[in-house]
Design an enzyme around this catalytic site. Structure first.
Site, mmCIF file in Angstrom:
data_model
loop_
_atom_site.group_PDB
_atom_site.id
_atom_site.type_symbol
_atom_site.label_atom_id
_atom_site.label_comp_id
_atom_site.label_asym_id
_atom_site.label_seq_id
_atom_site.Cartn_x
_atom_site.Cartn_y
_atom_site.Cartn_z
ATOM 1 N N ASP A 233 35.138 -19.549 45.366
ATOM 2 C CA ASP A 233 34.896 -20.510 44.299
ATOM 3 C C ASP A 233 33.393 -20.488 44.039
ATOM 4 O O ASP A 233 32.603 -20.012 44.868
ATOM 5 C CB ASP A 233 35.376 -21.915 44.676
ATOM 6 C CG ASP A 233 35.487 -22.806 43.436
ATOM 7 O OD1 ASP A 233 34.961 -22.406 42.371
ATOM 8 O OD2 ASP A 233 36.078 -23.892 43.517
HETATM 9 C C1 BGC Z 1 35.578 -24.853 40.155
HETATM 10 C C2 BGC Z 1 36.485 -23.697 39.759
HETATM 11 C C3 BGC Z 1 35.907 -23.011 38.547
HETATM 12 C C4 BGC Z 1 34.517 -22.550 38.878
HETATM 13 C C5 BGC Z 1 33.822 -21.854 37.730
HETATM 14 C C6 BGC Z 1 34.143 -24.435 40.299
HETATM 15 O O1 BGC Z 1 33.310 -25.539 40.433
HETATM 16 O O2 BGC Z 1 36.036 -25.414 41.361
HETATM 17 O O3 BGC Z 1 37.768 -24.164 39.485
HETATM 18 O O4 BGC Z 1 36.734 -21.964 38.168
HETATM 19 O O5 BGC Z 1 33.712 -23.677 39.193
HETATM 20 O O6 BGC Z 1 33.512 -22.742 36.739
#
Ligand code: BGC
Length: 804
Positions: A233
């Site tokens: 993530d």
């Molecule tokens: C989120 C993800 C997201 C990623 C990119 C993270 O903070 O948990 O779900 O895809 O950011 O924006």
């Protein structure tokens, strides 16, 4: 040669530096690429309910500088359709929009279980039930990938609350993990083979998911035979060396000058075996090759068709919770009162990384006008605050007088539901609740339209004649709502999560929020309706519930074994009313004489069918062995327990129309028995579930960990709060907060997020939060300073920080 082999052969020709560059992003959204081998850099973008392709220069969370795209209803709504075909079509539309923008990977879907009703991100997740989540996820993924674009299923795993999401250790017993938290992923991954998987921020049973050997190697790679690319993530890597060693393929995001060098040095120092690195790089390059191949699939991107589809999904997802005296559908010849600012300014999507910049957005007020209705409108409340405004109430009362029908729009205003923080409770603003009471005194023909992405308390539910839950319904929620209210369409959504009477009824709330280190999932498998059905606690609206303007009759349930020795269950459904409509037929299985603790029943099948008035259809479910299994922690396998099973068919989990009992042979193994040690899990029929630490430890199988991050010495995982008591700590905290507020520059979401969660963030997050302006090395320098290595720290900071 398949694509993985092709990728591996390219890897052989890369330098160490080039290889390391493939294992982290080159910026916030893109991978490394290398022209001489014709391997382009590819782009990964959010998000689950519409494409969110960001302007790289843009800092804000609610972005205007994001390409416009179709804003679909959010996951709660999608799951409430119980319609895989429809969700598959949405996946295709998402894929087409990605192709148009040359986005290779869509960071979608999020299929975490809704363990807590207040998780700020619940609107982005499908359900409290893993079967429904898995099936919906699979349908969406298949659609996206049919257009040659990778889906990235997320967040693997057990990221079920926003509070402390960056540091917390989710402590889950193996059975609950397998049956609840991993099951949805297992179903979706096996059924749809997403080309990528995103590891969650949190730790799971002691290890950060991004370096969790059990999750990545044992479960994903070995047991599920997963072959795709595994990404972190965003900002979710604790230690990249440990991540690569444990099977992560790419860290996102990355920044040109810093990230890959860590890997390069690690390989040189033998902290990473180059063979392991090669495998990671091969997976990343294979993903790029898949996209290159995918681009050969012809596509067209017709936004108008996608917008129409968003409307169809919104219609199909709305749940009619109540309809006394058949007040709905209304008709356009009535003298209509419309109250509530949300009718004009709907809340149609949640906030955070899934927030898209819609190419169009409608509202119910305009939709009534477009239907030539005779309407009279009042705001009722302001969306700027939650206070009751007597003047607005008075105006509304005037509007409600002498109307044939009043449609009152209430819900969770924009900043209630967001990534990054949880809700405080399940309440609507006072100003909304108050209107229900006030307007009902004036006009009994009151219909409430409820907007929001997750469970809301409705202390007034006995008052209005009808309640229509429209969720966060995307760019065409207004039209969809009015089509349903006026009977142009018939509601057919069913709840994908239990609406309990009050927050305290959810057993997970007893252990919320844990602390920054540890979060105990003591309720084990008893999540959502599994808990409420087992305890028989009264709920406001049960899982699977939803009314229609027509009525359905169930008859003639048949159970037989087919030639593959699977059980075939069929039932006939008749539309016994006067309007065309859709019904969701649900199949639950219940083990009647288990030696284990088990939920009263579990969803194992659903079908949505359309019926004309008086029409009948037979639906058939095929039940394989999986439908009867539990996870045996002694054999580490899903097993069938010998015994009697009820196959329940109904229109919600609390409205079982037919049930047949069958006998099943089991696998010949002993079932683990905790009745003596942890009776609380077996006695839900007697009392509410509140396991002691010891009772949970018994089923967890070991002692519960205590805080793993001692405040001193400080590390990259120390949080801003941790330094409170350090020398100068409060000064630093206030400086960081001050800087953060300065950067916010009027972005309200960032302001709330900073207020709610900045001080819970680990220092390593500073790199991502400043998009690389503060480098990883300068954060290390900062940590050195805190640990009183002043000269070393200061030098690191001075050398490595760009001007913010
Ligand atoms: C989120 C993800 C997201 C990623 C990119 C993270 O903070 O948990 O779900 O895809 O950011 O924006």
């Amino acid at each position: 040669m398949n694509l993985y082999e092709e990728a591996s052969s390219i890897v052989k020709r890369l330098s160490l530096e080039e290889k390391c560059k493939f294992c982290c992003g080159i910026d916030f959204w893109e991978t490394f690429g290398i022209e001489k081998f014709n391997i382009p850099s590819i782009m990964l973008c959010d998000g689950p309910h519409g494409l969110r392709k960001e302007d790289p220069e843009n800092f804000m969370l609610i972005s205007t500088k994001v390409v416009k795209s179709t804003c679909f209803p959010t996951a709660t709504a999608l799951a409430s359709t119980f319609d895989e075909k429809l969700i598959n079509r949405m996946g295709k539309a998402l894929g087409e929009e990605c192709r148009k923008e040359d986005v290779a990977v869509l960071l979608s879907p999020g299929i975490n279980i809704k363990r807590l009703p207040i998780c700020g991100r619940n609107f982005e997740y499908f359900s409290e039930d893993p079967y429904l989540s898995g099936k919906m996820g699979a349908a969406l993924i298949k659609g996206i990938q049919s257009k040659g674009v990778a889906a990235c299923i997320k967040h693997f795993a057990a990221n079920n609350q926003e509070k402390y999401r960056m540091t917390v250790n989710s402590i889950i017993d193996e059975r609950a993990l397998r049956e609840i938290y991993l099951k949805g992923f297992e179903i979706a991954i096996k059924e749809s083979n997403p080309w990528s998987v995103m590891m969650a921020y949190n730790k799971l049973n002691g290890h950060y998911c991004s370096e969790n050997k059990y999750l990545i190697q044992s479960v994903l790679r070995n047991e599920w035979n997963y072959k795709g690319c595994i990404t972190s993530d965003w900002g979710g890597v604790n230690n990249i060396i440990s991540s690569i060693n444990n099977g992560l393929n790419i860290e996102m995001p990355g920044y040109k000058d810093d990230y890959y060098k860590v890997l390069q040095n690690a390989v040189k120092n033998n902290d990473i075996n180059e063979e392991i690195l090669n495998k990671s790089v091969s997976r990343v390059i294979e993903l790029i090759l898949k996209y290159k191949e995918g681009k050969k699939i012809p596509y067209k991107c017709n936004f108008q068709e996608h917008i129409n589809l968003a409307e169809e999904i919104a219609e199909s997802s709305a749940v009619l919770l109540k309809n006394d005296d058949n007040i709905l559908p209304g008709n356009k010849l009535q003298n209509i009162g419309i109250i509530g600012r949300l009718a004009k300014e709907p809340v149609y999507q949640g906030l955070g990384s899934s927030n898209v910049n819609p190419n169009t957005i409608d509202n119910a007020y305009d939709a009534f006008i477009n239907n030539n209705c005779n309407i009279h409108y009042a705001d009722g409340y302001s969306l700027k605050n939650d206070e009751i405004d007597e003047l607005l109430v008075k105006e509304s009362i005037e509007i409600a007088k002498n109307k044939d029908i009043v449609y009152l729009f209430v819900g969770l205003p924009k900043y209630y539901e967001a990534e990054g923080y949880d809700r405080k409770n399940l309440k609507l603003p006072n100003s909304h609740n108050n209107l229900v009471y006030e307007i009902s005194k004036i006009n009994k023909n009151l219909v409430v339209i409820l907007q929001g992405g997750s469970v809301m308390e409705m202390p007034w539910s006995h008052i209005p004649k009808a309640i229509l839950l429209t969720h966060l319904s995307g760019c065409r929620g207004g039209n969809a709502t009015v089509n349903l209210l006026l009977g142009k369409k018939n509601p057919s959504g069913k709840l994908s999560e239990t609406y309990a009477n009050k927050l305290e009824d959810y057993p997970s709330m007893r252990f919320y929020p844990g602390d920054k280190d540890n979060l105990e999932y003591r309720e084990s498998i008893f999540v959502g309706y599994r808990y409420f059905d087992s305890t028989k606690i009264k709920v406001k609206y049960p899982f699977g519930f939803g009314l229609s303007y027509t009525t359905f009759q169930y008859s003639n349930m048949k159970v037989r074994y087919n030639n593959k020795n699977n059980i075939e269950v069929s039932i006939t459904i008749t539309n016994s009313g006067n309007m065309e409509g859709k019904e969701v037929i649900q199949l639950y299985i219940s083990c009647l004489n288990s030696k284990l603790f088990r939920a009263k029943q579990e969803l194992k099948g659903f079908k949505k069918i359309n019926l004309m008035p008086k029409e009948s259809k037979e639906v058939t479910f095929i039940l394989d062995e999986d439908c009867f299994t539990y996870y045996n922690i002694q054999t580490n396998k899903f097993e069938v327990e010998e015994g009697q099973y009820a196959i329940n068919i109904g229109s919600s989990c609390r409205d079982i129309k037919y049930s047949t009992v069958i006998n099943k042979k089991g696998s010949n193994v002993k079932t683990p028995d905790y009745k003596g040690k942890s009776p609380v899990y077996y006695e839900l029929y007697k009392k509410e579930l509140n396991p002691s630490k010891l009772e949970f430890e018994n089923i967890y199988g070991k002692e519960l960990p205590i805080a793993t991050n001692p405040p001193y010495p400080f590390t990259m995982n120390s949080t801003i709060n941790d330094i409170k008591n350090a020398y100068g700590g409060n000064l630093i905290i206030s400086a960081i907060n001050k800087k953060a507020y300065k950067v916010i520059n009027g972005d309200k979401l960032m302001e709330i997020t900073v207020r709610e969660s900045l001080n819970d963030q680990p220092f390593r997050l500073m790199v991502m939060a400043t998009r690389g302006a503060i480098s990883r090395k300068s954060v290390l320098g900062f940590v050195d300073l805190l640990n009183k290595h002043y000269v070393k720290g200061l030098l690191q900071i001075l050398r490595n920080t760009k001007r913010l």
